[in-house]
Scaffold this motif. Structure first.
Motif, short mmCIF file in Angstrom:
data_model
loop_
_atom_site.label_atom_id
_atom_site.label_comp_id
_atom_site.label_asym_id
_atom_site.label_seq_id
_atom_site.Cartn_x
_atom_site.Cartn_y
_atom_site.Cartn_z
N PRO A 28 0.81 -1.23 0.00
CA PRO A 28 0.00 0.00 0.00
C PRO A 28 0.84 1.27 0.00
CG PRO A 28 -0.89 -1.58 1.58
CD PRO A 28 0.43 -2.13 1.10
N LEU A 31 1.94 1.81 -3.55
CA LEU A 31 0.80 2.15 -4.39
C LEU A 31 0.31 3.57 -4.12
CD1 LEU A 31 -1.26 -1.18 -4.24
CD2 LEU A 31 0.54 -0.51 -5.84
N ARG A 32 0.28 3.95 -2.86
CA ARG A 32 -0.21 5.29 -2.54
C ARG A 32 0.64 6.39 -3.16
NH1 ARG A 32 -1.57 3.01 2.62
NH2 ARG A 32 0.47 3.62 3.46
N ALA A 35 -0.87 6.99 -6.43
CA ALA A 35 -2.31 7.25 -6.43
C ALA A 35 -2.61 8.75 -6.38
CB ALA A 35 -2.97 6.53 -5.26
N HIS A 36 -2.13 9.47 -7.39
CA HIS A 36 -2.32 10.91 -7.50
C HIS A 36 -2.40 11.24 -8.99
CE1 HIS A 36 -1.40 15.20 -7.50
NE2 HIS A 36 -1.63 15.23 -6.20
N ASP A 110 -6.17 -1.92 2.44
CA ASP A 110 -5.44 -0.73 2.02
C ASP A 110 -4.80 -0.93 0.65
OD1 ASP A 110 -6.08 0.72 4.25
OD2 ASP A 110 -4.25 0.18 5.35
N SER A 111 -4.31 -2.14 0.40
CA SER A 111 -3.73 -2.46 -0.89
C SER A 111 -4.79 -2.41 -1.98
CB SER A 111 -3.07 -3.84 -0.84
OG SER A 111 -2.54 -4.21 -2.10
N ARG A 113 -7.65 -0.76 -1.95
CA ARG A 113 -8.10 0.62 -2.16
C ARG A 113 -7.10 1.42 -2.98
NH1 ARG A 113 -10.06 1.60 4.09
NH2 ARG A 113 -12.21 0.79 3.86
N SER A 114 -5.81 1.29 -2.65
CA SER A 114 -4.79 2.06 -3.35
C SER A 114 -4.67 1.62 -4.80
CB SER A 114 -3.44 1.91 -2.64
OG SER A 114 -3.49 2.45 -1.33
N SER A 115 -4.70 0.30 -5.04
CA SER A 115 -4.63 -0.19 -6.40
C SER A 115 -5.85 0.24 -7.21
CB SER A 115 -4.51 -1.72 -6.40
OG SER A 115 -4.40 -2.23 -7.71
N THR A 117 -7.59 2.96 -6.74
CA THR A 117 -7.43 4.39 -7.03
C THR A 117 -6.52 4.59 -8.24
OG1 THR A 117 -7.77 5.03 -4.73
CG2 THR A 117 -6.61 6.60 -6.14
N ILE A 118 -5.40 3.86 -8.27
CA ILE A 118 -4.48 3.96 -9.40
C ILE A 118 -5.18 3.52 -10.69
CG2 ILE A 118 -2.35 3.05 -10.42
CD1 ILE A 118 -1.28 2.78 -7.56
#
Length: 216
Positions: A28, A31-32, A35-36, A110-111, A113-115, A117-118
């Protein structure tokens, strides 16, 4: 989410002697860092140009060089990019990997969610690119390419295993073009750099086949 700049880049591990390994991470924290929306744009520019300075990137994404530098340092810290060889006073960046596999750990929320988002950011990025293409070239100026342009939407019923099989088949559809990214001699006369963008997902809001209807 998986991303490969060349069909030959799909191997999960790098071969001995490869300068740029393949990235596989579901961490995560890693990945975060991507994630922008601007970082996705910046990384896409680096992938396209192969090497780019903060100033070059800023011109492409419509941001200031200082803002791009901030996000570049974040991407560097997470391991997505590295410094390329300096050219005089120019200090370009390049991708640290020949491909990226950022599929999540299904047991780590968390992983996931972050993936996700990407993935959503890349869908938006590629959708915007396709819209620009269709808007700019939809006037028939290049009729020989028309049959090679498609927007395909399909609806079907499949189990998780069957959907995974389709995903694997899609991942290998362009393997026939292997090696052309790095070796221009393999590119036929008249070929253009082309883009392949595919999405695949179950409709989790629809009822599951064979499931008991929910009680009122």
């Amino acid at each position: 989410m998986t991303e490969a700049r060349d069909p030959s880049d799909r191997a999960p591990q790098s071969e001995p002697g490869d300068e740029a390994p393949a990235l596989r991470s579901s961490d995560p924290a890693v990945l975060r860092a991507l994630a922008h929306p601007l970082r996705v744009e910046i990384l896409a520019v680096i992938d396209e140009l192969e090497e780019a300075t903060a100033t070059q990137i800023a011109e492409r994404v419509g941001e200031s060089p200082s803002n791009c530098s901030f996000h570049l340092r974040t991407l560097e810290k997470a391991g997505f990019i590295v410094r390329a060889e300096a050219k005089g006073t120019s200090k370009p960046w390049r991708s640290a990997h020949r491909s990226r596999d950022l599929r999540p750990d299904p047991d780590d929320i968390d992983s996931v969610r972050s993936s996700s988002t990407i993935g959503a950011l890349y869908v938006q990025h590629e959708a915007d690119r396709m819209i620009k293409f269709l808007t700019a070239h939809g006037n028939g100026k290049l009729p020989e390419w028309v049959n090679g342009v498609t927007v395909n939407i399909s609806t079907f019923w499949a189990t998780p295993d069957e959907l995974a099989e389709v995903a694997e088949e899609i991942a290998h559809l362009v393997d026939r073009f292997r090696g052309r990214h790095d070796d221009a001699s393999l590119r036929p006369v008249g070929s253009h750099k082309s883009h392949f963008f595919a999405t695949l997902n179950p409709d989790l809001d629809a009822p599951l086949t064979g499931a008991e209807p929910a009680a009122d």
